[in-house]
Design a protein around this motif. Structure first.
Motif, mmCIF file in Angstrom:
data_model
loop_
_atom_site.group_PDB
_atom_site.id
_atom_site.type_symbol
_atom_site.label_atom_id
_atom_site.label_comp_id
_atom_site.label_asym_id
_atom_site.label_seq_id
_atom_site.Cartn_x
_atom_site.Cartn_y
_atom_site.Cartn_z
ATOM 1 N N LEU A 257 -13.243 12.075 30.104
ATOM 2 C CA LEU A 257 -14.539 11.454 29.862
ATOM 3 C C LEU A 257 -14.397 10.033 29.327
ATOM 4 C CD1 LEU A 257 -16.398 14.529 28.288
ATOM 5 C CD2 LEU A 257 -16.656 13.611 30.609
ATOM 6 N N ASN A 258 -13.176 9.654 28.983
ATOM 7 C CA ASN A 258 -12.861 8.269 28.598
ATOM 8 C C ASN A 258 -13.575 7.800 27.334
ATOM 9 O OD1 ASN A 258 -11.127 7.825 30.859
ATOM 10 N ND2 ASN A 258 -12.944 7.577 32.159
ATOM 11 N N PHE A 259 -13.695 8.652 26.342
ATOM 12 C CA PHE A 259 -14.216 8.217 25.044
ATOM 13 C C PHE A 259 -13.043 7.982 24.092
ATOM 14 C CE2 PHE A 259 -18.048 10.392 26.667
ATOM 15 C CZ PHE A 259 -18.971 9.366 26.477
ATOM 16 N N PRO A 260 -13.214 7.056 23.166
ATOM 17 C CA PRO A 260 -12.121 6.803 22.215
ATOM 18 C C PRO A 260 -11.958 7.974 21.256
ATOM 19 C CG PRO A 260 -14.080 5.571 21.590
ATOM 20 C CD PRO A 260 -14.376 6.170 22.942
ATOM 21 N N PRO A 261 -10.762 8.125 20.677
ATOM 22 C CA PRO A 261 -10.555 9.204 19.696
ATOM 23 C C PRO A 261 -11.467 8.989 18.481
ATOM 24 C CG PRO A 261 -8.473 8.255 20.410
ATOM 25 C CD PRO A 261 -9.526 7.353 20.940
ATOM 26 N N CYS A 262 -11.862 10.081 17.866
ATOM 27 C CA CYS A 262 -12.699 9.984 16.669
ATOM 28 C C CYS A 262 -11.830 9.538 15.489
ATOM 29 C CB CYS A 262 -13.351 11.321 16.352
ATOM 30 S SG CYS A 262 -14.578 11.811 17.594
ATOM 31 N N PRO A 263 -12.313 8.625 14.634
ATOM 32 C CA PRO A 263 -11.529 8.164 13.471
ATOM 33 C C PRO A 263 -11.330 9.288 12.467
ATOM 34 C CG PRO A 263 -13.774 7.343 13.365
ATOM 35 C CD PRO A 263 -13.628 7.978 14.716
ATOM 36 N N VAL A 264 -10.169 9.260 11.759
ATOM 37 C CA VAL A 264 -9.863 10.262 10.739
ATOM 38 C C VAL A 264 -10.449 9.806 9.417
ATOM 39 C CG1 VAL A 264 -8.047 11.463 9.487
ATOM 40 C CG2 VAL A 264 -7.754 10.935 11.926
ATOM 41 N N ASP A 265 -11.199 10.649 8.752
ATOM 42 C CA ASP A 265 -11.803 10.351 7.449
ATOM 43 C C ASP A 265 -10.853 10.854 6.356
ATOM 44 O OD1 ASP A 265 -13.283 10.113 5.144
ATOM 45 O OD2 ASP A 265 -15.150 10.823 6.066
ATOM 46 N N SER A 266 -10.095 9.886 5.679
ATOM 47 C CA SER A 266 -9.088 10.288 4.694
ATOM 48 C C SER A 266 -9.706 10.986 3.503
ATOM 49 C CB SER A 266 -8.309 9.057 4.229
ATOM 50 O OG SER A 266 -9.184 8.098 3.664
ATOM 51 N N SER A 267 -10.860 10.529 3.071
ATOM 52 C CA SER A 267 -11.504 11.167 1.909
ATOM 53 C C SER A 267 -11.927 12.581 2.257
ATOM 54 C CB SER A 267 -12.715 10.343 1.462
ATOM 55 O OG SER A 267 -13.666 10.264 2.509
ATOM 56 N N LYS A 268 -12.373 12.716 3.480
ATOM 57 C CA LYS A 268 -12.774 14.063 3.931
ATOM 58 C C LYS A 268 -11.552 14.971 4.000
ATOM 59 C CE LYS A 268 -15.064 16.410 7.778
ATOM 60 N NZ LYS A 268 -15.707 16.241 9.093
ATOM 61 N N HIS A 269 -10.406 14.378 4.425
ATOM 62 C CA HIS A 269 -9.168 15.163 4.514
ATOM 63 C C HIS A 269 -8.761 15.676 3.131
ATOM 64 C CE1 HIS A 269 -5.269 16.408 6.043
ATOM 65 N NE2 HIS A 269 -4.687 15.729 5.040
ATOM 66 N N LYS A 270 -8.918 14.802 2.113
ATOM 67 C CA LYS A 270 -8.572 15.216 0.755
ATOM 68 C C LYS A 270 -9.500 16.329 0.285
ATOM 69 C CE LYS A 270 -6.641 10.758 -0.713
ATOM 70 N NZ LYS A 270 -6.818 9.598 -1.612
ATOM 71 N N ARG A 271 -10.773 16.155 0.569
ATOM 72 C CA ARG A 271 -11.732 17.186 0.148
ATOM 73 C C ARG A 271 -11.399 18.523 0.821
ATOM 74 N NH1 ARG A 271 -15.464 12.940 0.912
ATOM 75 N NH2 ARG A 271 -16.153 13.842 2.891
ATOM 76 N N ASN A 272 -11.013 18.455 2.090
ATOM 77 C CA ASN A 272 -10.667 19.677 2.802
ATOM 78 C C ASN A 272 -9.437 20.348 2.189
ATOM 79 O OD1 ASN A 272 -12.750 19.416 4.573
ATOM 80 N ND2 ASN A 272 -11.555 18.376 6.175
ATOM 81 N N PHE A 273 -8.430 19.507 1.749
ATOM 82 C CA PHE A 273 -7.234 20.062 1.142
ATOM 83 C C PHE A 273 -7.558 20.809 -0.144
ATOM 84 C CE2 PHE A 273 -3.660 19.638 -1.827
ATOM 85 C CZ PHE A 273 -2.672 20.306 -1.107
ATOM 86 N N VAL A 274 -8.413 20.168 -0.968
ATOM 87 C CA VAL A 274 -8.829 20.812 -2.225
ATOM 88 C C VAL A 274 -9.564 22.114 -1.924
ATOM 89 C CG1 VAL A 274 -10.293 20.577 -4.260
ATOM 90 C CG2 VAL A 274 -8.921 18.627 -3.474
ATOM 91 N N LYS A 275 -10.451 22.048 -0.912
ATOM 92 C CA LYS A 275 -11.228 23.235 -0.548
ATOM 93 C C LYS A 275 -10.324 24.367 -0.113
ATOM 94 C CE LYS A 275 -15.496 21.663 1.110
ATOM 95 N NZ LYS A 275 -16.416 21.371 2.222
#
Length: 1017
Positions: free
Chosen positions: A640-658
């Protein structure tokens, strides 16, 4: 020496003196075929019986229709055999028995036959010329078979011996001295709907007594008369067969003065129609030469055949003017000249036809009619006026409103201009109005609302202006509304969406409509096609659109809609085509879109959508998904030729804590759970009491525990080879579970809305109910799969004979339901529902009874299954719930009060049972294409009840009831129960307790019949 002695006996019998005759007979008998030799063995006392047994021996009889044809019974009592004076056969009626094989020439040994009807079977090969010796034959019907040779000319011009004993009727050929006219009494001859080839034998004209001749429907597959052109609408109604009759029609056919019926349609016959046809066929009442290759003008002498009632010359290459003297045919009721090259001239032919006061159908579609339609059209008495696809110009005469008996008006694909006359509202019996593809202008007349019987309104591709009249809402029987591709303005009247009968198509596309979509659109619960594209509509897509759960195609593109794609559209589980392109929609693509299993086309292009593109379902097929013009989208299928979605580092940290918190909590919960289990076991050992395990699973001691890996192994990793089918909320697999043998495993699709609730409902229902006619449960499984995703499944007993759906509507040969089986199934289902309604505490409503939810076990018992939509009712006395939210039953089986927002009750199950019972008896689904325009399965049965129920019975049991009065009465009783259960008002329906009692009595009656001393057989 034996044959010589037989010859001597024959000559002695007939006192032949001529040695020439002796020599001739000697040569004929010595050259007699195997057929002739066997026939010689027949004697005069039992010749017909032996002949019939020889005929039977050459046939394939898969369903045992001729089981009564045995040496142990009197042949005059055999099925399909009628005798005179219990001595010889005069009628042989074996139609519609699925018999196959070649037509036996031995039938010609039944010398006194007056009637042969072998129609609607599977006979193949050629027509035996030996039939020519049946001098008493009056009726011969071989239609609807697979006869595939030429019509033998000798069948109609041969000669047969009339003065020889019946035992040697195998002699054939010509013996000039001892002859009679061939088939001198034949009045009825039908060879229609076969695969006959070659030309029509001239010798048919020798049958001077013939009144009925039908050689129709023998057309070559792929060989279509040129006059059909490329029109797909007509081609849908043309039956194509493997061969065809060709060449010119012999003049001798047109000279059979006794003919009253002549049907040669659907062949490839050519030539011109004889100019004397009206003189040479003075008694003709029906002449059908349609779908052939006749050329030239219509003979003006046709009007001399004063008895004519039906003239069908459609789909040929006839040219010239329509004869102006057809008005002298005062009995004319049906005139079909469509799909030719006929001209209107000065339209005097139309004025002539106004004298035909019995004319009901006038079909002139697809000719070369030109000029203005005269006002004399208003003097016709016709009920169907069909003039589409011509070059008629001018205005539609105001006098068209005089045709008060009109049920169908087709003026489409012409050059009409001006306004739609308001007098159109006087046609109160109109069922179909087709004015599409003209140059009509001005507004749609308000009087259109007077057409309350209208089922189809076609006004598309004109130049109509103004607003859509609100009076259309009075057309309460509409199935199709197509007013697209005009210049209509204003809002969409909410009254349109109040027409609940709209069940085929609503197309308002390509206009200038503005405003919002009325909230009332949610009332279109049976509509599969809605197109509002290319207008000026705005606002948000209404949430109520999600109530249109039957929608297959939804087109809202090229408007000005804004807001997000509503969550309610997840209910459109049958959607196949979804176009929301070129709007101002924002937000994310809903995740539920990739769960639409039937979706084949998705266009969300040129909106303001953003976020991650789903990766499952249709999104895996880049050629079927259109998302361009949405600059905020990312990720998804790389094609479909869409760019990759950006990684949200703060969200990644929150997910790790969760995740860390979840792991710790899980450990604590596991230890606590282990302590509880140990305490529970110690308590049980001490007190010797059962303690029930709370949750969505089953009782610990009563049901074994299985893991995800147990089920994975049992189904060979859920392989396609073990896939059984798909239900409302998941898939069913066959498996072999250790200790249980073969099982059925229902795996829930937890991404689907309602699947969790369905699993819990089934667990709760199956935990609390036990009955011999309910599918047995083994256990449940609620865990996580190998990917860490939630996994829920039910393990049920495997039922090897499939569902009732496969027995009522078999796709393969072998599954055949007798009336006995249907009685037993009806009782099994009634017993199960009676138990659920009257013996469970609290009562349980199944809410989705249909053939696919009834299974058939190895002993041919019916078992009710699938409790995913079941509802426990509040109390034994109320028998109703407070809400209908979340009910997702099946169209055709849902009780009418549910569609009106009524409460769930046991009466809804009774209605579903009644419809299912009628389906079992008729073999017709409640959603069959024939049910439209207000006709449904119940009204179809009610119209035939009780006198004509034999005509609507499923073909596999109609023969049973036709030949057995007791069986016929059983069928009537079952129909009556089905009608009582499917009454519109819940209070008027029977209780399932009473239904079970009634059918139990029926079963006893049937068993008494089957018992040797029952007195019936």
């Amino acid at each position: 020496m034996t044959k010589v002695r037989e010859i001597g006996s024959l000559l002695s019998l007939f006192n032949f003196q001529s040695s020439l005759v002796l020599t001739l007979l000697f040569l004929i008998i010595l050259s007699t075929s195997k057929f002739g030799t066997e026939a010689l063995d027949l004697d005069t006392t039992n010749g017909d019986q032996k002949t019939l047994l020889l005929v039977k021996s050459q046939l394939s009889d898969p369903f045992g229709a001729l089981a009564s044809w045995t040496n142990n019974t009197i042949f005059c009592r055999w099925r399909g055999v009628t005798c005179k004076n219990q001595t010889y056969v005069i009628k042989l009626d074996l139609h519609s028995l699925t018999l196959a094989g070649a037509l036996s020439p031995y039938i010609a040994n039944l010398t006194f036959l007056q009637r042969i009807d072998l129609s609607n079977n599977k006979f193949s090969g050629q027509i035996p010329v030996e039939f020519s010796r049946l001098s008493h034959l009056e009726y011969l019907n071989l239609s609807m078979n697979s006869l595939n040779a030429e019509i033998p000319s000798s069948l109609f011009n041969g000669r047969w011996l009339v003065s020889i004993d019946l035992s040697i009727n195998t002699l054939h050929g010509r013996i000039a001295h001892v002859v009679s006219d061939l088939l001198p009494r034949l009045q009825y001859l039908s060879l229609a709907r076969n695969n006959l080839t070659g030309t029509i034998p001239k010798s048919i004209g020798n049958i001077s007594s013939l009144a009925y001749l039908d050689l129709s429907d023998n057309i070559l597959e792929g060989s279509i008369p040129k006059t059909l052109g490329t029109n797909s609408n007509l081609l849908q109604h043309v039956n194509l067969y493997n061969n065809y009759l060709s060449g010119e029609v012999p003049d001798s056919i047109y000279n059979i003065t006794t003919l009253t019926y002549l049907n040669l349609n659907y062949n490839e016959l050519s030539g011109t129609l004889p100019s004397t046809i009206g003189h040479t066929l003075p008694n003709i009442e029906t002449i059908d030469l349609g779908v052939n290759q006749f050329v030239g003008p219509i003979p003006i002498t046709l009007s001399n055949a004063s008895h004519l009632q039906n003239i069908v010359l459609k789909a040929n290459s006839l040219y010239g003017k329509v004869p102006t003297n057809l008005g002298s045919l005062h009995n004319l009721s049906y005139l079909d000249l469509s799909w030719n090259q006929l001209e209107s001239g000065d339209w005097s032919f139309l004025s002539s036809l106004t004298r035909c006061r019995k004319l009901w159908i006038l079909n002139l579609i697809s000719n070369n009619l030109t000029g203005n339609l005269p006002i004399t059209v208003g003097n016709l008495t016709t009920g169907r006026l069909l003039m589409g696809n011509n070059n008629i110009s001018g205005m539609i005469p105001y006098e068209i409103g005089n045709l008060v008996n009109l049920t169908a008006l087709y003026l489409d694909q012409n050059l009409f201009s001006g306004m739609v006359p308001p007098s159109i509202g006087s046609l109160r019996n109109l069922d179909i109005l087709e004015l599409s593809k003209n140059m009509l202008s001005g507004p749609i007349p308000f009087s259109i609302g007077n057409l309350t019987k209208l089922s189809e309104l076609w006004l598309m591709e004109n130049q109509l202006t103004g607003a859509i009249p609100t009076s259309i809402g009075n057309c309460s029987n509409l199935l199709i509304l197509k007013i697209c591709s005009n210049n209509l303005e204003g809002i969409i009247p909410k009254e349109i969406f109040g027409i609940t009968t709209l069940s085929q198509e609503v197309d308002l596309a390509n206009n200038l409509l503005d405003g919002t979509i009325p909230w009332e659109v949610g009332s279109m619960k049976n509509l599969p096609y809605l197109d509002l594209s290319n207008n000026n509509l705005h606002g948000e897509i209404p949430l109520s659109l999600g109530d249109c759960q039957v929608l297959q195609q939804l087109k809202l593109g090229r408007n000005h809609f804004e807001g997000s794609i509503p969550e309610s559209l997840r209910n459109l589980r049958g959607i196949e085509y979804l176009d929301l392109s070129l709007n101002n929609l924002s937000g994310k693509i809903p995740e539920y879109v990739d769960s639409f299993r039937l979706l084949k086309y998705l266009n969300l292009s040129f909106n303001a959508l953003e976020g991650n593109v789903p990766e499952g379902g249709l999104f895996l097929n880049a050629s079927a998904v259109f998302l361009q013009g949405n600059l905020g989208l990312c990720g998804g299928n790389s094609l479909l030729n869409f760019p990759p979605c950006p990684v949200d580092s703060s969200k990644h940290k929150r997910n790790f804590v969760k995740q860390s918190i979840i792991i710790v909590a899980s450990c604590i919960a596991s230890i606590s759970f282990l302590i509880v289990i140990i305490s529970t076991l110690l308590s049980r050992l001490k007190n010797k009491k059962d303690t029930k395990h709370e949750g969505t699973g089953f009782e610990v001691e009563m049901y074994r525990k299985v893991s995800y890996y147990d089920l994975l192994q049992a189904t060979d990793r859920f392989s396609l080879a073990n896939f059984i089918g798909r239900g409302n909320f998941g898939s069913v697999y066959k498996g072999n579970l250790d200790g249980e043998g073969q099982v059925a495993i229902k795996v829930f699709n937890l991404d689907q809305t309602g699947a969790h609730r369905s699993f819990n409902t089934e667990c709760e229902s199956l935990r609390n109910i036990r009955h011999r006619n309910l599918v047995g449960v083994i256990t449940s499984c609620s865990t996580v799969n190998s990917r860490g995703n939630e996994f829920k499944a039910l393990v049920l007993k495997y039922i090897k004979n499939g569902s009732l759906e496969e027995w009522i509507h078999p796709k393969v040969e072998g599954k055949k339901l007798s009336l006995e089986h249907r009685i037993y199934f009806a009782l099994d289902m009634a017993s199960a529902l009676s138990y659920l309604h009257h013996h469970c505490t609290p009562p349980l409503a199944h809410c989705d009874l249909k053939p696919s939810n009834v299974l058939v076990d190895g002993d041919m018992n019916a078992l009710v299954s699938d409790f995913g939509l079941a509802k426990f009712l509040p109390s034994p006395t109320s028998h109703s719930s407070t809400s209908l939210m979340g009910l997702n039953g099946t169209i055709g089986y849902i009780a009418p009060e549910y569609a009106m927002g009524g409460q769930i009750s046991i009466h809804g199950d009774v209605y579903s049972y009644g419809i299912l019972l009628l389906e079992m008896l008729t073999g017709k689904r409640p959603t069959d294409d024939m049910f439209n325009g207000g006709l449904n399965l119940r009204s179809y049965v009610n119209a035939a009840f009780p006198e004509k129920v034999g005509e609507i019975l499923d073909t596999t049991i109609s023969e049973e009831t036709h030949e057995d009065l007791l069986m016929h009465e059983c069928a009537i009783s079952l129909f009556q129960i089905g009608l009582c259960c499917s009454e519109e008002a819940p209070k008027d329906r029977m209780s399932m307790r009473d239904v079970a009692t009634e059918i139990s009595l029926l079963k006893e009656t049937f068993l008494k019949k089957e018992t040797p001393d029952g007195g019936t057989n």
